[in-house]
Design a protein around this motif. Structure first.
Motif, PDB file in Angstrom:
ATOM      1  N   LEU A  37       0.831  -1.205   0.000  1.00 58.10           N
ATOM      2  CA  LEU A  37       0.000   0.000   0.000  1.00 58.10           C
ATOM      3  C   LEU A  37       0.864   1.252   0.000  1.00 58.10           C
ATOM      4  O   LEU A  37       0.548   2.239  -0.678  1.00 58.10           O
ATOM      5  CB  LEU A  37      -0.938  -0.008   1.208  1.00 58.10           C
ATOM      6  CG  LEU A  37      -2.086  -1.014   1.127  1.00 58.10           C
ATOM      7  CD1 LEU A  37      -2.776  -1.127   2.479  1.00 58.10           C
ATOM      8  CD2 LEU A  37      -3.094  -0.620   0.051  1.00 58.10           C
ATOM      9  N   GLU A  38       1.962   1.216   0.741  1.00 56.04           N
ATOM     10  CA  GLU A  38       2.865   2.367   0.743  1.00 56.04           C
ATOM     11  C   GLU A  38       3.505   2.562  -0.630  1.00 56.04           C
ATOM     12  O   GLU A  38       3.693   3.702  -1.073  1.00 56.04           O
ATOM     13  CB  GLU A  38       3.915   2.195   1.836  1.00 56.04           C
ATOM     14  CG  GLU A  38       3.320   2.368   3.235  1.00 56.04           C
ATOM     15  CD  GLU A  38       4.319   2.114   4.347  1.00 56.04           C
ATOM     16  OE1 GLU A  38       5.365   1.490   4.071  1.00 56.04           O
ATOM     17  OE2 GLU A  38       4.041   2.524   5.487  1.00 56.04           O
ATOM     18  N   GLN A  39       3.776   1.464  -1.324  1.00 60.07           N
ATOM     19  CA  GLN A  39       4.281   1.567  -2.699  1.00 60.07           C
ATOM     20  C   GLN A  39       3.232   2.196  -3.616  1.00 60.07           C
ATOM     21  O   GLN A  39       3.553   3.031  -4.470  1.00 60.07           O
ATOM     22  CB  GLN A  39       4.664   0.185  -3.226  1.00 60.07           C
ATOM     23  CG  GLN A  39       5.863  -0.447  -2.561  1.00 60.07           C
ATOM     24  CD  GLN A  39       6.129  -1.841  -3.097  1.00 60.07           C
ATOM     25  OE1 GLN A  39       5.902  -2.121  -4.272  1.00 60.07           O
ATOM     26  NE2 GLN A  39       6.603  -2.730  -2.219  1.00 60.07           N
ATOM     27  N   ALA A  40       1.960   1.775  -3.423  1.00 57.02           N
ATOM     28  CA  ALA A  40       0.876   2.338  -4.234  1.00 57.02           C
ATOM     29  C   ALA A  40       0.736   3.833  -3.987  1.00 57.02           C
ATOM     30  O   ALA A  40       0.523   4.618  -4.922  1.00 57.02           O
ATOM     31  CB  ALA A  40      -0.426   1.615  -3.917  1.00 57.02           C
ATOM     32  N   ILE A  41       0.878   4.233  -2.725  1.00 57.65           N
ATOM     33  CA  ILE A  41       0.736   5.645  -2.364  1.00 57.65           C
ATOM     34  C   ILE A  41       1.891   6.478  -2.913  1.00 57.65           C
ATOM     35  O   ILE A  41       1.716   7.643  -3.289  1.00 57.65           O
ATOM     36  CB  ILE A  41       0.599   5.784  -0.834  1.00 57.65           C
ATOM     37  CG1 ILE A  41      -0.775   5.251  -0.400  1.00 57.65           C
ATOM     38  CG2 ILE A  41       0.806   7.222  -0.385  1.00 57.65           C
ATOM     39  CD1 ILE A  41      -0.895   4.989   1.081  1.00 57.65           C
ATOM     40  N   GLU A  42       3.088   5.869  -3.006  1.00 57.58           N
ATOM     41  CA  GLU A  42       4.214   6.580  -3.623  1.00 57.58           C
ATOM     42  C   GLU A  42       3.912   6.900  -5.085  1.00 57.58           C
ATOM     43  O   GLU A  42       4.271   7.964  -5.597  1.00 57.58           O
ATOM     44  CB  GLU A  42       5.484   5.732  -3.529  1.00 57.58           C
ATOM     45  CG  GLU A  42       6.109   5.711  -2.147  1.00 57.58           C
ATOM     46  CD  GLU A  42       7.382   4.880  -2.113  1.00 57.58           C
ATOM     47  OE1 GLU A  42       7.903   4.541  -3.212  1.00 57.58           O
ATOM     48  OE2 GLU A  42       7.865   4.565  -1.015  1.00 57.58           O
ATOM     49  N   LEU A  43       3.230   5.974  -5.764  1.00 56.70           N
ATOM     50  CA  LEU A  43       2.863   6.182  -7.169  1.00 56.70           C
ATOM     51  C   LEU A  43       1.698   7.161  -7.309  1.00 56.70           C
ATOM     52  O   LEU A  43       1.621   7.906  -8.294  1.00 56.70           O
ATOM     53  CB  LEU A  43       2.476   4.837  -7.814  1.00 56.70           C
ATOM     54  CG  LEU A  43       3.588   3.811  -7.972  1.00 56.70           C
ATOM     55  CD1 LEU A  43       3.011   2.459  -8.367  1.00 56.70           C
ATOM     56  CD2 LEU A  43       4.600   4.286  -9.017  1.00 56.70           C
ATOM     57  N   ALA A  44       0.776   7.134  -6.333  1.00 56.92           N
ATOM     58  CA  ALA A  44      -0.426   7.976  -6.393  1.00 56.92           C
ATOM     59  C   ALA A  44      -0.697   8.531  -5.000  1.00 56.92           C
ATOM     60  O   ALA A  44      -1.435   7.927  -4.211  1.00 56.92           O
ATOM     61  CB  ALA A  44      -1.616   7.148  -6.888  1.00 56.92           C
ATOM     62  N   PRO A  45      -0.105   9.667  -4.655  1.00 54.95           N
ATOM     63  CA  PRO A  45      -0.186  10.198  -3.288  1.00 54.95           C
ATOM     64  C   PRO A  45      -1.593  10.513  -2.782  1.00 54.95           C
ATOM     65  O   PRO A  45      -1.806  10.563  -1.578  1.00 54.95           O
ATOM     66  CB  PRO A  45       0.659  11.473  -3.365  1.00 54.95           C
ATOM     67  CG  PRO A  45       1.587  11.249  -4.507  1.00 54.95           C
ATOM     68  CD  PRO A  45       0.807  10.453  -5.502  1.00 54.95           C
ATOM     69  N   ASP A  46      -2.547  10.712  -3.710  1.00 54.35           N
ATOM     70  CA  ASP A  46      -3.917  11.022  -3.298  1.00 54.35           C
ATOM     71  C   ASP A  46      -4.850   9.824  -3.457  1.00 54.35           C
ATOM     72  O   ASP A  46      -6.056   9.973  -3.677  1.00 54.35           O
ATOM     73  CB  ASP A  46      -4.456  12.210  -4.113  1.00 54.35           C
ATOM     74  CG  ASP A  46      -3.750  13.509  -3.760  1.00 54.35           C
ATOM     75  OD1 ASP A  46      -3.168  13.587  -2.660  1.00 54.35           O
ATOM     76  OD2 ASP A  46      -3.777  14.443  -4.586  1.00 54.35           O
ATOM     77  N   PHE A  47      -4.308   8.620  -3.324  1.00 58.65           N
ATOM     78  CA  PHE A  47      -5.052   7.365  -3.512  1.00 58.65           C
ATOM     79  C   PHE A  47      -5.853   7.074  -2.228  1.00 58.65           C
ATOM     80  O   PHE A  47      -5.374   6.424  -1.307  1.00 58.65           O
ATOM     81  CB  PHE A  47      -4.056   6.258  -3.823  1.00 58.65           C
ATOM     82  CG  PHE A  47      -4.651   4.976  -4.334  1.00 58.65           C
ATOM     83  CD1 PHE A  47      -6.016   4.756  -4.409  1.00 58.65           C
ATOM     84  CD2 PHE A  47      -3.811   3.952  -4.758  1.00 58.65           C
ATOM     85  CE1 PHE A  47      -6.542   3.570  -4.878  1.00 58.65           C
ATOM     86  CE2 PHE A  47      -4.314   2.749  -5.235  1.00 58.65           C
ATOM     87  CZ  PHE A  47      -5.684   2.561  -5.294  1.00 58.65           C
ATOM     88  N   THR A  48      -7.094   7.553  -2.207  1.00 55.41           N
ATOM     89  CA  THR A  48      -7.920   7.469  -0.996  1.00 55.41           C
ATOM     90  C   THR A  48      -8.084   6.037  -0.492  1.00 55.41           C
ATOM     91  O   THR A  48      -7.927   5.764   0.704  1.00 55.41           O
ATOM     92  CB  THR A  48      -9.312   8.084  -1.244  1.00 55.41           C
ATOM     93  OG1 THR A  48      -9.150   9.414  -1.734  1.00 55.41           O
ATOM     94  CG2 THR A  48     -10.124   8.103   0.037  1.00 55.41           C
ATOM     95  N   SER A  49      -8.420   5.121  -1.390  1.00 56.73           N
ATOM     96  CA  SER A  49      -8.675   3.736  -0.954  1.00 56.73           C
ATOM     97  C   SER A  49      -7.424   3.103  -0.342  1.00 56.73           C
ATOM     98  O   SER A  49      -7.520   2.311   0.603  1.00 56.73           O
ATOM     99  CB  SER A  49      -9.168   2.889  -2.131  1.00 56.73           C
ATOM    100  OG  SER A  49     -10.448   3.322  -2.547  1.00 56.73           O
ATOM    101  N   ALA A  50      -6.268   3.453  -0.872  1.00 56.66           N
ATOM    102  CA  ALA A  50      -5.019   2.913  -0.317  1.00 56.66           C
ATOM    103  C   ALA A  50      -4.741   3.503   1.061  1.00 56.66           C
ATOM    104  O   ALA A  50      -4.349   2.779   1.988  1.00 56.66           O
ATOM    105  CB  ALA A  50      -3.859   3.199  -1.267  1.00 56.66           C
TER     106      ALA A  50
END
Length: 308
Positions: A37-50
């Motif tokens: 999830l932290e990797q996903a957030i690095e790619l998309a910082p405003d990823f609400t679901s993550a």
């Protein structure tokens, strides 16, 4: 409960990492899920679901401060708070008691609508409409009044289970629900003369004074912390001698708490006070379980009050 709300990040790689993380979360590998999830957030910082799911996992791991930080980010990236991050912040002691975000309740039940009745009746032993029906009939018999109601408002009507319970006792049913998905299901029953997409208080405010003989709310007030506004509006729309009947979840303490299931539980003492402040006459306040959760009866109350 409903299928999990997912709001895409707009980044295919971030979304895929989220999906893998959810699989790991469901399998119990929480640290690995958090890492993805932290990797996903690095790619998309405003990823609400993550952010929201990361908050859940940090909470499961007992990492309160990190959970709070993640839930705050989930709320920042979606101010309407469709995931209900603010409710988790209340549970974690980081936010004051407040009402549920309307967008959260709407999203919750729009997802739930197609399988609502099956899940409630077959999985959760849902019995709130039957409890209300029996309580209203008993109160009317005790008062030597007929148990027939010309116009009835069903608050948080869902798919129409309360209308089905009262079908032979009501001439004109009005259903109000915040979820368009639920209203669609309710319309298919042909039990309602009128249906409206609105929250309970807004829906009542649109009704004329002394325009209803009965107002029911089956397992709906668990989504309200403060009962004063809805009780006040219910009293206004009721005719003299009209009846308000509802179920609640309850607890042993005082006041109102937000339970683990993210529903409000109201103490019996609080309910008595709220009924009195609304200038309604309390007829019935009895322990009654509206449904099961984790194979155990949920502690609840069935309440009947009258406008004098």
């Amino acid at each position: 409960m409903p299928l999990r709300l997912f709001l895409t990040s707009g980044d295919l790689m971030a979304d895929r990492r989220f999906e893998f993380a959810r699989d790991l979360q469901l399998k119990g590998d929480l640290p690995a899920a958090a890492d993805l999830l932290e990797q996903a957030i690095e790619l998309a910082p405003d990823f609400t679901s993550a952010w929201f799911t990361l908050g859940e996992i940090r909470q499961q791991l007992g990492e309160r401060d990190k959970a709070i930080a993640a839930f705050r980010e989930a709320r920042r990236t979606d101010p309407e708070d469709q995931h209900g991050a603010g409710l988790h912040l209340m549970r974690l002691g980081d936010a004051e008691m407040a009402e549920m975000p309307k967008a959260y309740v709407q999203a919750l039940f729009d997802q739930y609508a197609p399988r609502f009745e099956h899940a409630l009746i077959n999985d959760l032993g849902y019995r709130a409409p039957a409890l209300i029906f029996k309580a209203v009939l008993a109160a009317r018999v005790a008062a030597k009044k007929p148990a027939y109601f010309k116009r009835t408002i069903d608050l948080g009507c869902g798919t129409g289970l309360a209308a089905a319970a009262f079908a032979k006792q009501v001439d004109h049913f009005i259903g109000i629900d915040l979820s368009p998905g639920m209203i669609k299901e309710a319309r298919a029953t042909n039990l309602y003369a009128e249906l409206e997409v609105a929250d309970m208080i807004e829906g009542l405010r649109g009704k004329a004074d002394a325009s209803a003989n009965l107002v029911v709310a089956a397992d709906a007030f668990v989504y309200l912390s403060d009962l004063a506004p809805v009780l006040s509006e219910a009293r206004r729309v009721l005719v003299s001698g009209g009846v308000l009947a509802f179920t609640l979840e309850t607890h042993d303490g005082s006041g109102v708490v937000l339970g683990e299931g993210l529903r409000y539980a109201h103490s019996a003492e609080y309910v008595r006070g709220a009924i009195a402040k609304a200038d309604l006459k309390l007829l019935t306040l009895e322990p009654a379980s509206p449904r099961n959760e984790n194979n155990e009866p949920v502690r609840g109350l069935v309440v009947v009050a009258e406008k004098t």
